[in-house]
Design a protein around this motif. Structure first.
Motif, short mmCIF file in Angstrom:
data_model
loop_
_atom_site.label_atom_id
_atom_site.label_comp_id
_atom_site.label_asym_id
_atom_site.label_seq_id
_atom_site.Cartn_x
_atom_site.Cartn_y
_atom_site.Cartn_z
N UNK A 107 0.76 -1.54 -0.43
CA UNK A 107 -0.06 -0.05 -0.25
C UNK A 107 0.80 1.31 -0.04
N UNK A 108 2.14 1.21 1.04
CA UNK A 108 2.87 2.51 1.22
C UNK A 108 3.62 2.62 -0.15
N UNK A 109 3.50 1.45 -1.04
CA UNK A 109 4.78 1.69 -2.50
C UNK A 109 3.51 2.38 -3.21
N UNK A 110 2.16 2.11 -3.21
CA UNK A 110 1.23 2.38 -4.16
C UNK A 110 0.81 4.09 -3.77
N UNK A 111 1.42 4.89 -2.14
CA UNK A 111 1.11 5.85 -2.27
C UNK A 111 2.32 6.63 -2.61
N UNK A 112 3.13 5.72 -2.99
CA UNK A 112 4.41 6.57 -3.28
C UNK A 112 4.21 7.03 -5.21
N UNK A 113 3.37 5.76 -5.57
CA UNK A 113 4.12 6.05 -7.35
C UNK A 113 2.56 6.77 -6.83
N UNK A 114 1.16 7.56 -6.73
CA UNK A 114 0.69 8.20 -6.88
C UNK A 114 1.22 9.52 -6.99
N UNK A 115 1.60 9.92 -5.65
CA UNK A 115 2.13 10.97 -5.22
C UNK A 115 3.27 11.57 -5.91
N UNK A 116 4.64 10.25 -6.66
CA UNK A 116 5.30 10.73 -7.42
C UNK A 116 4.75 11.34 -8.97
N UNK A 117 3.96 10.71 -9.38
CA UNK A 117 3.06 10.99 -10.40
C UNK A 117 2.21 11.95 -10.10
N UNK A 118 1.55 12.80 -8.87
CA UNK A 118 1.32 13.87 -8.89
C UNK A 118 2.33 15.00 -8.97
N UNK A 119 4.03 14.53 -8.48
CA UNK A 119 4.52 15.47 -8.75
C UNK A 119 4.59 16.42 -7.30
N UNK A 120 3.70 14.92 -5.90
CA UNK A 120 3.77 15.72 -4.54
C UNK A 120 4.96 14.83 -3.96
N UNK A 121 5.55 15.25 -2.83
CA UNK A 121 6.18 14.90 -1.78
C UNK A 121 5.29 14.16 -0.66
N UNK A 122 5.23 12.91 0.14
CA UNK A 122 4.42 12.72 1.27
C UNK A 122 5.43 11.36 1.59
N UNK A 123 5.84 11.77 3.65
CA UNK A 123 6.54 11.01 4.15
C UNK A 123 6.28 11.16 5.62
N UNK A 124 7.15 11.23 6.48
CA UNK A 124 6.44 11.32 7.86
C UNK A 124 6.53 12.80 7.88
N UNK A 125 7.32 13.92 7.52
CA UNK A 125 7.38 15.04 7.67
C UNK A 125 6.25 15.69 6.67
N UNK A 126 5.49 15.16 6.19
CA UNK A 126 4.77 16.05 5.37
C UNK A 126 3.79 14.94 5.05
N UNK A 127 2.76 14.28 6.01
CA UNK A 127 2.41 13.53 5.73
C UNK A 127 0.81 13.97 5.03
N UNK A 128 0.45 14.56 4.70
CA UNK A 128 -0.85 14.78 4.14
C UNK A 128 -0.58 15.04 2.18
N UNK A 129 -1.45 14.91 1.93
CA UNK A 129 -1.25 15.23 0.36
C UNK A 129 -2.47 14.95 -0.42
N UNK A 130 -2.87 15.96 -1.73
CA UNK A 130 -3.55 16.31 -2.27
C UNK A 130 -3.08 16.10 -3.99
N UNK A 131 -3.26 14.42 -4.17
CA UNK A 131 -3.46 14.66 -5.62
C UNK A 131 -4.22 14.57 -6.62
N UNK A 132 -3.79 14.12 -8.23
CA UNK A 132 -4.73 13.30 -9.41
C UNK A 132 -4.15 11.99 -9.11
N UNK A 133 -5.14 11.34 -9.93
CA UNK A 133 -4.37 9.96 -11.06
C UNK A 133 -4.44 10.97 -12.53
N UNK A 134 -4.14 10.10 -13.31
CA UNK A 134 -3.40 10.14 -15.36
C UNK A 134 -5.89 10.32 -15.59
N UNK A 135 -5.80 9.68 -14.54
CA UNK A 135 -7.54 9.93 -15.01
C UNK A 135 -8.17 11.46 -15.15
#
Length: 277
Positions: A107-135
């Motif tokens: 699940x964490x790998x999928x989250x990183x895939x989603x975040x990086x695909x939207x040019x976002x960074x998510x980790x313990x320091x920045x634990x909240x992110x809004x992004x969007x998928x390719x569709x």
């Protein structure tokens, strides 16, 4: 994944040349060869082979088990409360899905895939992110320690075809008289403020309203997470805010975008912002 699917996936991964990018077609050919070899040892029916083919491909190249839900046009929302609990909204009803991720790490790998695909960074320091998928689907992600139930992912899907005012009228969501009045306001350039609770249909209604904008105008949209589906305006500029990086720098706010948009020769400026609780 099933035990057999995981075993076949590992065999495919062992044959991948990591020194170059692999086309989807090449990956599918590798999966087919692996399935063909396994079929010589253990009988696999056509249906089983097709299921495993899709399962392995989605696990390696797409969003794993989420891909099935993303591709289902009847599902409007996906809610993940940790690796083992996935809920979906279908036909206006929320129900728990029978499947889950194989592990928290997946699940964490999928989250990183989603975040990086939207040019976002998510980790313990920045634990909240809004992004969007390719569709265009909107994604909100919250990680521990903010979330106490593990990674939480909420995906709001949007229809392939934007809602029109005619469709809203046929559904009884708005009267013809009200639609005609709104059409006059849009064509006259009035400011229109749309508000409502989560899931009330604000974005859907705004998309329908944009159908009344004359196609000769130059439109600039400003969004905190791009969701608008404006298809009738050729002279369209879409702007989206950018979160700060891990150092707390390079943030671009809605205020910044408004200032910049005023130098782009706008006619209407369509601004959409989701207020956070």
């Amino acid at each position: 994944m099933t035990e057999l699917g995981q075993e076949l996936k590992n065999e495919v991964l062992c044959t991948i040349d990591l020194s170059r990018d692999l086309e989807d077609r090449e990956l599918l050919d590798m999966i087919d060869r692996t399935l063909a070899l396994r079929s010589k040892e253990t009988y696999l029916g056509i249906g089983e082979r097709l299921r495993l083919r899709k399962e392995i491909f989605n696990s390696i190249r797409r969003l794993d088990i989420l891909q099935e839900l993303i591709e289902d046009p009847h599902i409007t929302e996906i809610m993940i409360n940790g690796a083992s609990h996935i809920f979906i909204e279908k036909a206006g009803r929320i129900e728990e899905w029978e499947r889950g991720f194989e592990s928290d790490k997946k699940l964490f790998d999928i989250i990183q895939q989603i975040a990086s695909g939207a040019n976002r960074v998510i980790n313990e320091t920045s634990p909240i992110v809004d992004a969007r998928l390719y569709d265009g689907s909107r994604v909100n992600i919250v990680l521990p320690p903010v979330s106490l139930v593990g990674p939480v992912v909420t995906i709001r899907k949007f229809p392939e075809k934007p809602m029109t005012m005619e469709r809203l009228i046929s559904l009884g969501s708005i009267s013809e008289e009200a639609a005609e009045f709104l059409k006059e306001l849009v064509e006259s350039g009035y400011n229109i403020f749309i508000s409502g609770g989560t899931g009330a249909g604000k974005t859907t209604f705004l998309n329908a309203l944009t159908g009344y904008i004359p196609s000769t105008e130059r439109i600039i949209t400003i969004e905190d997470s791009a969701e608008l589906q404006i298809v009738s305006i050729p002279n369209l500029v879409r702007l989206e805010v950018r979160n700060a990086n891990v150092e707390g720098k390079n943030e671009i706010t809605i205020r910044d975008l408004i200032k910049s948009s005023l130098r782009m020769r706008p006619e209407p400026i369509k601004m959409k912002r989701r207020e956070k609780a």
